[in-house]
Design a protein around this motif. Structure first.
Motif, mmCIF file in Angstrom:
data_model
loop_
_atom_site.group_PDB
_atom_site.id
_atom_site.type_symbol
_atom_site.label_atom_id
_atom_site.label_comp_id
_atom_site.label_asym_id
_atom_site.label_seq_id
_atom_site.Cartn_x
_atom_site.Cartn_y
_atom_site.Cartn_z
ATOM 1 N N ASN A 223 0.846 -1.266 0.082
ATOM 2 C CA ASN A 223 -0.069 0.084 0.074
ATOM 3 C C ASN A 223 0.817 1.374 0.054
ATOM 4 O O ASN A 223 0.300 2.377 -0.050
ATOM 5 C CB ASN A 223 -0.833 0.026 1.130
ATOM 6 N N GLY A 224 2.199 0.946 -0.171
ATOM 7 C CA GLY A 224 3.112 2.136 -0.136
ATOM 8 C C GLY A 224 3.503 2.943 1.154
ATOM 9 O O GLY A 224 3.990 3.898 1.267
ATOM 10 N N LYS A 225 3.137 2.138 2.209
ATOM 11 C CA LYS A 225 3.495 2.417 3.632
ATOM 12 C C LYS A 225 4.878 1.926 3.986
ATOM 13 O O LYS A 225 5.423 0.912 3.507
ATOM 14 C CB LYS A 225 2.457 2.009 4.759
ATOM 15 N N PRO A 226 5.654 2.945 4.784
ATOM 16 C CA PRO A 226 6.991 2.414 4.980
ATOM 17 C C PRO A 226 7.199 1.192 5.740
ATOM 18 O O PRO A 226 6.465 1.018 6.736
ATOM 19 C CB PRO A 226 7.755 3.816 5.779
ATOM 20 N N LEU A 227 8.315 0.388 5.644
ATOM 21 C CA LEU A 227 8.482 -0.658 6.484
ATOM 22 C C LEU A 227 9.803 -0.367 6.847
ATOM 23 O O LEU A 227 10.881 -0.675 6.358
ATOM 24 C CB LEU A 227 8.471 -2.039 5.635
ATOM 25 N N LEU A 228 9.927 0.126 8.240
ATOM 26 C CA LEU A 228 11.272 0.440 8.765
ATOM 27 C C LEU A 228 11.337 -0.538 10.089
ATOM 28 O O LEU A 228 10.351 -1.216 10.307
ATOM 29 C CB LEU A 228 11.255 1.766 9.084
ATOM 30 N N GLY A 229 12.765 -0.363 10.657
ATOM 31 C CA GLY A 229 12.691 -0.935 11.855
ATOM 32 C C GLY A 229 13.170 -2.626 11.714
ATOM 33 O O GLY A 229 13.779 -2.920 10.702
ATOM 34 N N GLU A 230 12.232 -3.534 12.174
ATOM 35 C CA GLU A 230 12.574 -4.943 11.960
ATOM 36 C C GLU A 230 11.997 -5.389 10.816
ATOM 37 O O GLU A 230 12.259 -6.444 10.416
ATOM 38 C CB GLU A 230 11.856 -5.748 13.250
ATOM 39 N N ASN A 231 11.130 -4.581 10.075
ATOM 40 C CA ASN A 231 10.726 -5.203 8.812
ATOM 41 C C ASN A 231 11.298 -4.550 7.489
ATOM 42 O O ASN A 231 11.221 -4.782 6.384
ATOM 43 C CB ASN A 231 9.356 -4.809 8.788
ATOM 44 N N ALA A 232 12.687 -3.756 7.912
ATOM 45 C CA ALA A 232 13.192 -3.260 6.940
ATOM 46 C C ALA A 232 14.038 -4.171 5.829
ATOM 47 O O ALA A 232 14.491 -3.573 4.978
ATOM 48 C CB ALA A 232 14.305 -2.131 7.439
ATOM 49 N N ASP A 233 14.258 -5.360 6.293
ATOM 50 C CA ASP A 233 14.799 -6.330 5.199
ATOM 51 C C ASP A 233 14.092 -7.029 4.480
ATOM 52 O O ASP A 233 14.240 -7.639 3.483
ATOM 53 C CB ASP A 233 15.506 -7.118 6.132
ATOM 54 N N GLY A 234 12.537 -6.449 4.280
ATOM 55 C CA GLY A 234 11.650 -6.750 3.280
ATOM 56 C C GLY A 234 10.856 -8.042 3.655
ATOM 57 O O GLY A 234 9.912 -8.303 2.885
ATOM 58 N N THR A 235 10.812 -8.592 4.853
ATOM 59 C CA THR A 235 10.068 -9.633 5.308
ATOM 60 C C THR A 235 8.691 -9.242 5.453
ATOM 61 O O THR A 235 7.864 -9.984 5.362
ATOM 62 C CB THR A 235 10.429 -10.111 6.666
ATOM 63 N N GLY A 236 8.428 -7.913 5.609
ATOM 64 C CA GLY A 236 6.895 -7.303 5.766
ATOM 65 C C GLY A 236 6.410 -7.354 4.339
ATOM 66 O O GLY A 236 5.189 -7.173 4.213
ATOM 67 N N ALA A 237 7.170 -7.417 3.211
ATOM 68 C CA ALA A 237 6.640 -7.291 1.957
ATOM 69 C C ALA A 237 7.463 -8.218 0.885
ATOM 70 O O ALA A 237 8.434 -7.727 0.357
ATOM 71 C CB ALA A 237 6.794 -5.895 1.343
ATOM 72 N N ALA A 238 7.086 -9.704 1.110
ATOM 73 C CA ALA A 238 7.856 -10.589 0.383
ATOM 74 C C ALA A 238 7.839 -10.361 -1.071
ATOM 75 O O ALA A 238 7.005 -10.162 -1.584
ATOM 76 C CB ALA A 238 7.294 -11.901 0.856
ATOM 77 N N PRO A 239 9.136 -10.356 -1.495
ATOM 78 C CA PRO A 239 9.194 -9.985 -2.854
ATOM 79 C C PRO A 239 8.839 -11.068 -3.716
ATOM 80 O O PRO A 239 8.941 -12.177 -3.424
ATOM 81 C CB PRO A 239 10.792 -9.914 -2.904
ATOM 82 N N SER A 240 8.025 -10.700 -4.854
ATOM 83 C CA SER A 240 7.814 -11.618 -6.080
ATOM 84 C C SER A 240 7.727 -11.010 -7.192
ATOM 85 O O SER A 240 7.884 -9.595 -7.284
ATOM 86 C CB SER A 240 6.252 -12.050 -5.773
ATOM 87 N N LYS A 241 7.645 -11.481 -8.339
ATOM 88 C CA LYS A 241 7.588 -11.053 -9.613
ATOM 89 C C LYS A 241 6.462 -10.050 -9.723
ATOM 90 O O LYS A 241 6.513 -8.787 -10.290
ATOM 91 C CB LYS A 241 7.580 -11.968 -10.888
ATOM 92 N N HIS A 242 5.112 -10.437 -9.283
ATOM 93 C CA HIS A 242 4.158 -9.352 -9.363
ATOM 94 C C HIS A 242 4.454 -8.334 -8.495
ATOM 95 O O HIS A 242 3.871 -7.205 -8.764
ATOM 96 C CB HIS A 242 3.174 -10.377 -8.714
ATOM 97 N N SER A 243 4.936 -8.367 -7.189
ATOM 98 C CA SER A 243 5.083 -7.054 -6.249
ATOM 99 C C SER A 243 6.180 -6.379 -6.972
ATOM 100 O O SER A 243 6.075 -5.133 -7.189
ATOM 101 C CB SER A 243 5.612 -7.498 -4.961
ATOM 102 N N ILE A 244 7.328 -6.899 -7.459
ATOM 103 C CA ILE A 244 8.027 -6.147 -8.183
ATOM 104 C C ILE A 244 7.668 -5.419 -9.609
ATOM 105 O O ILE A 244 7.970 -4.072 -9.312
ATOM 106 C CB ILE A 244 9.523 -6.756 -8.761
ATOM 107 N N ARG A 245 6.926 -6.032 -10.061
ATOM 108 C CA ARG A 245 6.204 -5.342 -11.209
ATOM 109 C C ARG A 245 5.178 -4.151 -11.024
ATOM 110 O O ARG A 245 5.273 -3.348 -11.579
ATOM 111 C CB ARG A 245 5.515 -6.506 -12.270
ATOM 112 N N THR A 246 4.553 -4.629 -9.804
ATOM 113 C CA THR A 246 3.476 -3.480 -9.369
ATOM 114 C C THR A 246 4.505 -2.098 -8.936
ATOM 115 O O THR A 246 4.139 -1.124 -9.382
ATOM 116 C CB THR A 246 2.641 -4.029 -8.070
ATOM 117 N N ARG A 247 5.397 -2.352 -8.034
ATOM 118 C CA ARG A 247 6.306 -1.061 -7.724
ATOM 119 C C ARG A 247 7.105 -0.451 -8.809
ATOM 120 O O ARG A 247 7.104 0.693 -9.147
ATOM 121 C CB ARG A 247 7.295 -1.424 -6.695
#
Length: 498
Positions: free
Chosen positions: A440-464
């Motif tokens: 949703n475009g909300k920042p993921l900082l702190g403990e989720n800054a390594d990307g675990t809060g937004a698991a990368p996928s081809k679909h999510s990368i394409r969306t961004r």
């Protein structure tokens, strides 16, 4: 036998002569001037319609004095036989508000010998119009009540596209329209369907457009600027050989000249003699490469709207030589990642400071080529070609995302710049959007800054990537850059290429 050898020699000699004449910069520039006259004639016939070039070739033919500062990027390859596509990496949706406001548009392009209309105008633009028309029905179901009045047909110029090919393309339209309707892009509501029309120098009578109140569709006029001539070359009485599609592939003939330089020095270039022209071009090109001091951005960086401007993308040549902004207009503090393949990257930098602080869990190789003039600027070197792509994967991406995480956690926005403002900077911004922002475009900082809060996928990368293109339409990362970003985000560090 001797006669056959003689004929073969004559044919080779003729081909060599044609090639030499076609690459002659004097012939090219004077051919462009002839085509520009025709473009102005069309503009005068439709004075209320915005006229804009289809990059890159079209920029040679549209005088900036009459052009709308909203270029298009319809690629001919998306219209090549068997390779037809509505490409979500270059959707040209930024043109829709302009087209709606002015009830139409004129797109200018050209093509070399063998064709009257380039594939970009004969197929890519018609595909674009038909797909958007069909996507409108998916996004606005109420239009289906009047579907008979809402034209979703694929229109192509009969002399350039066979009916068999048109039918093959039409079979793919619903698939592309569905993909567009499900993408991250926002489409404005069209009051009428789009309809392509074509004008070339062979057009005897320009299409007559009804008054706005009587329009049944919104015209998208596809203007092919060059005259079709045999072998693409025709002798003119004014002392030059006319070259069809002269603006195409200017790297082969332009000696470093660009459309921007041409229009900035049009009279001087066209009034030069054939003998003096190469030296004049070399002088103008050299002057353009000498960086002039400027206190502000030539073109401001683009804030990515989907993340409320926390990530920005810009071009190194547009950066000020004076100290960079530390705050944006809204008071937001900003830091910079500057990626360049050569010296002279602003701002001037003293010797490197100690290495960056530890960052996210992505492995971080030595910071080769990384310098920080202060805490708010990270400079990275990146060469072109395959070697540069490997360096991009192994050093630029890891170093940049560690720095971006650090600055985001301090509350800064981060502006990423590269030499073109379209490629490496987009790749780094894309990686940061995936790692540090949720769907949703909300920042993921702190403990989720390594990307675990937004698991990368081809679909999510394409969306961004679509987030970036929606805000910066001319973002055009190469396929190689996108592959490296996907490899960086989706592969374990131990599995990445060495």
């Amino acid at each position: 036998m001797d006669m056959e050898l003689g004929l073969e020699f004559d044919a080779r000699h003729a081909l060599a002569y044609v090639r030499k004449q076609s690459l002659d910069i004097y012939n090219r520039l004077h051919s462009i001037r002839e085509d520009v006259r025709f473009v102005r004639q069309v503009h005068d016939a439709y004075p209320t319609l915005p006229i804009l070039p289809n990059l890159r070739c079209g920029a040679w033919y549209v005088d900036p004095a009459i052009a709308t500062d909203t270029p298009a990027y319809f690629k001919s390859t998306d219209g090549h036989f068997g390779n037809w596509s509505f490409n979500l990496r270059r959707p040209n949706l930024h043109l829709l508000p302009l087209i709606i406001d002015h009830h139409g548009v004129i797109l200018v392009d050209s093509t070399r010998a063998g064709k009257r209309i380039p594939d970009a105008l004969s197929k890519t633009v018609p595909i674009w119009c038909a797909v958007i028309n069909r996507a409108m029905l998916l996004l606005h179901p109420e239009k289906t009540e009047h579907e008979e009045e809402w034209d979703t047909e694929l229109y192509c110029p009969p002399g350039a596209v066979s009916e068999q090919e048109r039918v093959q393309i039409e079979a793919r339209l619903d698939e592309w329209a569905l993909a567009l309707s499900k993408s991250a892009y926002t489409l404005p509501d069209l009051p009428l369907p789009l309809r392509p029309l074509w004008i070339t120098p062979a057009t005897s009578v320009f299409p007559r457009l009804p008054d706005r109140e009587e329009l049944a569709c919104i015209p998208v006029i596809c203007l092919s600027a060059s005259q079709q001539v045999g072998d693409g070359l025709e002798r003119r009485s004014h002392g030059f050989s006319y070259v069809q599609g002269s603006g195409d592939d200017h790297e082969l003939w332009g000696m470093g000249l660009t459309p921007h330089l041409f229009w900035s020095h049009e009279d001087k270039l066209l009034n030069s003699t054939r003998e003096d022209l190469p030296a004049l071009v070399a002088e103008l090109v050299a002057q353009s490469k000498a960086r002039t001091a400027n206190d502000t951005w030539t073109v401001p960086p683009t804030a990515i709207a989907a993340v409320s401007g926390r990530i920005l993308v810009g071009a190194v040549p547009d950066m000020p030589t004076a100290p960079l902004w530390r705050t944006l207009d809204d008071g937001q503090a900003v830091s910079y990642v500057v990626i360049s393949d050569g010296p002279g990257t602003p701002p001037p930098s003293p010797p490197p400071t100690p290495p960056l602080v530890d960052g996210p869990s992505h492995d971080s190789p030595p910071h080769d080529g990384a310098e920080r003039s202060n805490a708010s600027v990270l400079r990275l070197r990146m060469a072109e070609g395959k070697k540069g792509q490997l360096h991009f994967l192994q050093h630029v991406l890891p170093t940049a995302v560690r720095y971006i995480r650090e600055r985001l956690e301090k509350g800064d926005a981060v502006c990423v710049c590269c030499d073109s403002g379209k490629d490496a900077s987009v790749g780094v911004a894309l990686a940061a959007l995936q790692l540090f922002f949720d769907d949703n475009g909300k920042p993921l900082l702190g403990e989720n800054a390594d990307g675990t809060g937004a698991a990368p996928s081809k679909h999510s990368i394409r969306t961004r990537l679509q987030w970036i293109i929606a805000s910066r339409p001319l973002a055009n990362p190469s396929r190689a850059t996108l592959k490296r970003v996907n490899e960086f985000l989706l592969s374990a560090p131990s599995l990445r290429r060495k």
